[in-house]
Scaffold this motif. Structure first.
Motif, PDB file in Angstrom:
ATOM      1  N   HIS A 157       3.423   0.805   3.111  1.00 49.03           N
ATOM      2  CA  HIS A 157       3.281  -0.149   4.217  1.00 49.03           C
ATOM      3  C   HIS A 157       2.697  -1.435   3.684  1.00 49.03           C
ATOM      4  O   HIS A 157       2.163  -1.474   2.576  1.00 49.03           O
ATOM      5  N   GLU A 187      -3.103  -3.919   5.184  1.00 44.76           N
ATOM      6  CA  GLU A 187      -3.812  -4.294   6.390  1.00 44.76           C
ATOM      7  C   GLU A 187      -4.625  -5.569   6.114  1.00 44.76           C
ATOM      8  O   GLU A 187      -4.935  -5.863   4.971  1.00 44.76           O
ATOM      9  N   ASN A 214      -9.720  -1.793   6.673  1.00 45.96           N
ATOM     10  CA  ASN A 214      -9.459  -0.459   6.153  1.00 45.96           C
ATOM     11  C   ASN A 214     -10.436  -0.097   5.042  1.00 45.96           C
ATOM     12  O   ASN A 214     -10.060   0.031   3.896  1.00 45.96           O
ATOM     13  N   HIS A 267       0.842  -1.195   0.000  1.00 43.95           N
ATOM     14  CA  HIS A 267       0.000   0.000   0.000  1.00 43.95           C
ATOM     15  C   HIS A 267       0.876   1.244   0.000  1.00 43.95           C
ATOM     16  O   HIS A 267       1.897   1.301   0.683  1.00 43.95           O
ATOM     17  N   CYS A 300      -5.163   4.783   1.565  1.00 44.00           N
ATOM     18  CA  CYS A 300      -4.337   3.692   1.072  1.00 44.00           C
ATOM     19  C   CYS A 300      -4.602   3.492  -0.415  1.00 44.00           C
ATOM     20  O   CYS A 300      -5.756   3.496  -0.846  1.00 44.00           O
TER      21      CYS A 300
HETATM   22 ZN   LIG Z   1      -2.989   0.394   3.828  1.00 41.58          ZN
END
Ligand SMILES: [Zn+2]
Length: 100
Positions: free
Chosen positions: A75, A78, A83, A11, A26
């Protein structure tokens, strides 16, 4: 922690606008280069897949495990369902799975 490698899905956190018209969100991204091979969670080059187009960015820093997400960083995704459209990014405290 996993090491990013070429072709991995991650992301990218977009920058929101200062006036709040757009929130930081994201975005899906593919790793196109690794700045320091062999380094865990270092800077990478990304092809960012925005809903309205692609852009390419080099030397994108890692957001840091458990840190607040910052615009212009990457990152690990998730876990699914955690998210739903970016509003939750500030509440997340842990990184998701690192993929296969
Ligand atoms: Zn993310």
């Amino acid at each position: 922690m996993a090491e990013p490698n070429i072709g991995r899905s991650v992301h990218y956190t977009s920058f929101g606008t200062p006036g709040g018209e757009y929130e930081s969100e994201c975005r899906a991204a593919i790793v196109t280069e690794v700045d320091e091979p062999g380094t865990t969670n270092g800077a990478v080059g990304l092809a960012v897949l925005n809903p309205t187009g692609l852009f390419f960015n080099r030397h994108v820093p890692y957001a840091g495990n458990g840190q607040r997400r910052r615009g212009g960083t990457w990152h690990w995704p998730e876990p699914a369902g955690s998210n739903p459209y970016g509003a939750a990014i500030d509440r997340l405290t842990a990184d998701g799975p690192t993929g296969p």
